[in-house]
Design a protein around this motif. Structure first.
Motif, mmCIF file in Angstrom:
data_model
loop_
_atom_site.group_PDB
_atom_site.id
_atom_site.type_symbol
_atom_site.label_atom_id
_atom_site.label_comp_id
_atom_site.label_asym_id
_atom_site.label_seq_id
_atom_site.Cartn_x
_atom_site.Cartn_y
_atom_site.Cartn_z
ATOM 1 N N PHE A 196 10.295 5.798 -9.781
ATOM 2 C CA PHE A 196 9.661 6.019 -8.479
ATOM 3 C C PHE A 196 8.151 6.113 -8.663
ATOM 4 C CE2 PHE A 196 8.299 8.672 -4.884
ATOM 5 C CZ PHE A 196 8.837 7.946 -3.847
ATOM 6 N N PRO A 197 7.364 5.199 -8.097
ATOM 7 C CA PRO A 197 5.894 5.226 -8.285
ATOM 8 C C PRO A 197 5.230 6.259 -7.373
ATOM 9 C CG PRO A 197 6.523 3.343 -6.940
ATOM 10 C CD PRO A 197 7.807 4.029 -7.308
ATOM 11 N N VAL A 198 5.099 7.468 -7.863
ATOM 12 C CA VAL A 198 4.577 8.567 -7.038
ATOM 13 C C VAL A 198 3.136 8.310 -6.621
ATOM 14 C CG1 VAL A 198 4.117 11.045 -6.976
ATOM 15 C CG2 VAL A 198 6.131 10.184 -8.177
ATOM 16 N N SER A 199 2.319 7.793 -7.520
ATOM 17 C CA SER A 199 0.895 7.628 -7.243
ATOM 18 C C SER A 199 0.584 6.506 -6.260
ATOM 19 C CB SER A 199 0.122 7.387 -8.546
ATOM 20 O OG SER A 199 0.646 6.276 -9.247
ATOM 21 N N THR A 200 1.600 5.773 -5.820
ATOM 22 C CA THR A 200 1.378 4.743 -4.800
ATOM 23 C C THR A 200 1.704 5.254 -3.404
ATOM 24 O OG1 THR A 200 3.618 3.868 -5.107
ATOM 25 C CG2 THR A 200 1.858 2.883 -6.427
ATOM 26 N N HIS A 201 1.824 6.565 -3.263
ATOM 27 C CA HIS A 201 2.117 7.170 -1.978
ATOM 28 C C HIS A 201 0.947 8.050 -1.554
ATOM 29 C CE1 HIS A 201 6.078 5.784 -3.125
ATOM 30 N NE2 HIS A 201 6.487 5.988 -1.892
ATOM 31 N N ARG A 242 -7.910 5.070 -2.625
ATOM 32 C CA ARG A 242 -8.370 4.311 -3.794
ATOM 33 C C ARG A 242 -7.280 4.267 -4.864
ATOM 34 N NH1 ARG A 242 -12.506 7.007 -4.678
ATOM 35 N NH2 ARG A 242 -14.161 5.615 -3.955
ATOM 36 N N LEU A 243 -6.696 5.418 -5.174
ATOM 37 C CA LEU A 243 -5.641 5.448 -6.188
ATOM 38 C C LEU A 243 -4.421 4.674 -5.726
ATOM 39 C CD1 LEU A 243 -4.575 6.527 -8.869
ATOM 40 C CD2 LEU A 243 -3.870 8.615 -7.687
ATOM 41 N N LEU A 244 -4.041 4.852 -4.468
ATOM 42 C CA LEU A 244 -2.879 4.137 -3.917
ATOM 43 C C LEU A 244 -3.073 2.630 -4.007
ATOM 44 C CD1 LEU A 244 -1.131 4.953 -0.554
ATOM 45 C CD2 LEU A 244 -1.968 2.664 -0.965
ATOM 46 N N ALA A 245 -4.229 2.133 -3.573
ATOM 47 C CA ALA A 245 -4.463 0.694 -3.527
ATOM 48 C C ALA A 245 -4.491 0.080 -4.921
ATOM 49 C CB ALA A 245 -5.780 0.409 -2.795
ATOM 50 N N ASN A 246 -5.160 0.737 -5.856
ATOM 51 C CA ASN A 246 -5.266 0.178 -7.200
ATOM 52 C C ASN A 246 -3.917 0.133 -7.912
ATOM 53 O OD1 ASN A 246 -8.258 -0.343 -8.070
ATOM 54 N ND2 ASN A 246 -8.320 1.552 -6.903
ATOM 55 N N MET A 247 -3.125 1.196 -7.765
ATOM 56 C CA MET A 247 -1.833 1.215 -8.430
ATOM 57 C C MET A 247 -0.844 0.260 -7.762
ATOM 58 S SD MET A 247 -2.402 3.071 -10.941
ATOM 59 C CE MET A 247 -0.728 2.901 -11.541
ATOM 60 N N MET A 248 -0.856 0.215 -6.435
ATOM 61 C CA MET A 248 0.084 -0.658 -5.736
ATOM 62 C C MET A 248 -0.228 -2.129 -5.994
ATOM 63 S SD MET A 248 1.080 -0.694 -1.679
ATOM 64 C CE MET A 248 1.754 0.960 -1.801
ATOM 65 N N ALA A 249 -1.505 -2.476 -6.082
ATOM 66 C CA ALA A 249 -1.877 -3.863 -6.334
ATOM 67 C C ALA A 249 -1.332 -4.334 -7.684
ATOM 68 C CB ALA A 249 -3.393 -4.017 -6.295
ATOM 69 N N GLY A 250 -1.472 -3.504 -8.709
ATOM 70 C CA GLY A 250 -0.950 -3.879 -10.024
ATOM 71 C C GLY A 250 0.556 -4.031 -10.028
ATOM 72 N N HIS A 251 1.258 -3.111 -9.360
ATOM 73 C CA HIS A 251 2.713 -3.192 -9.307
ATOM 74 C C HIS A 251 3.175 -4.445 -8.557
ATOM 75 C CE1 HIS A 251 2.809 0.508 -11.274
ATOM 76 N NE2 HIS A 251 2.896 1.340 -10.235
ATOM 77 N N MET A 252 2.470 -4.801 -7.497
ATOM 78 C CA MET A 252 2.851 -5.992 -6.732
ATOM 79 C C MET A 252 2.661 -7.258 -7.558
ATOM 80 S SD MET A 252 1.346 -5.055 -2.959
ATOM 81 C CE MET A 252 1.836 -6.641 -2.288
#
Length: 220
Positions: free
Chosen positions: A88-93, A155-165
Motif C-alpha cells: 500500500f503506497p501510503v506516501s501517495t495519499h 509535492r510528495l504525493l505527485a513525485n511518488m505517484m508519478a514514479g509508480h505510474m
C-alpha cells in the motif's frame, strides 16, 4: 491479488505486511548488530550528515533536531516500502502526507507566535515595501504561510505517484510486448526501479529539509 488487500501474499503465503515490517530492521543502526553491514554503515553516515546539516536550522532547540530526523526516517521507510509489489503506497495519499507535516509546521508556527510575537507580525510585511501595499502584502504572506503544509503534501504525493505510474506502465509493456522487446523493457524497468529508490530518499530529504527551513524562518 490487489495492492490494497492487507492480506495479500507475496512469497510462501506470507502476508506482504509481515514482510515489510522486517524492512526497518535492515536499516537499523549498526550498533544493534555484531557485524555491521554495508547498508547499515551507509545509513548511519547519512544520519550523521543530516544531523550536522539540520542543527544550525534549530538554534534555540538543537536537541529537537531528532524531530525532523524522525520525520525523514518515517517518510523514507514509507516510500521504500511502497516499492514492494502489492504493498500500500501510503506516501501517495494526501491525507497521510498532511498528517505527517501539519503538526510539525503548526507547532513551529505556534512557538514563534508565543515567543516572538512582534517578529511574527513583522515577518508578514517584507522590508522596504510601500505602505500603501501593506494590506495586500499581509494577505499574500498569510496565504503563502497557510498553504505550506498543503504544498508539501502535494509535492510528495505527485513525485511518488508519478514514479509508480511510470513503473506500472513499463510493467504492462513487458507483459504485452513481443519477446524481442521484453528484455529491453526489462532493463529500462530495472533502471527505473533504481532511480525510483533514489527518488524515495530525495523526497524524504526534501520534505524534512523544508520543515527545518520553515523552523529556521520561525527563529527556532
Amino acid at each position: 491479488m490487489s495492492m490494497f488487500d492487507p492480506c495479500g501474499s507475496l512469497v510462501w503465503c506470507y502476508p506482504v505486511k509481515w514482510v515489510l515490517v522486517m524492512f526497518p530492521v535492515l536499516l537499523s543502526s549498526s550498533k544493534f548488530f555484531f557485524v555491521s553491514s554495508g547498508l547499515g554503515l551507509l545509513f548511519d553516515e547519512i544520519i550523521k550528515k543530516l544531523l550536522i546539516e539540520w542543527k544550525p536550522s534549530m538554534k534555540s532547540f538543537s536537541s529537537s533536531v531528532m524531530l525532523p530526523m524522525g520525520l525523514f526516517m518515517t517518510i523514507l521507510l514509507l516510500n521504500w516500502m511502497s516499492m514492494f509489489p502489492f504493498s500500500f503506497p501510503v506516501s501517495t495519499h494526501f491525507s497521510a502526507n498532511l498528517a505527517m507535516c501539519f503538526p510539525m509546521w503548526f507547532g513551529g508556527l505556534v512557538y514563534m507566535g508565543r515567543k516572538f510575537p512582534l517578529e511574527t507580525l513583522a515577518h508578514l510585511v517584507p522590508t522596504g515595501s510601500p505602505i500603501i501595499l501593506t494590506p495586500l502584502l499581509v494577505m499574500i504572506e498569510v496565504v503563502s504561510t497557510l498553504i505550506r503544509p498543503l504544498s508539501l503534501s502535494v509535492r510528495l504525493l505527485a513525485n511518488m505517484m508519478a514514479g509508480h505510474m511510470v513503473m506500472a506502465l513499463l510493467s504492462e509493456m513487458i507483459i504485452k510486448s513481443p519477446f524481442y522487446i521484453a528484455p529491453l523493457a526489462g532493463v529500462v524497468l530495472a533502471v527505473m526501479t533504481a532511480f525510483e529508490l533514489a527518488v524515495c530518499l530525495i523526497q524524504a530529504y526534501v520534505f524534512s529539509k523544508l520543515i527545518t527551513l520553515y523552523w529556521d524562518e520561525n527563529k527556532l
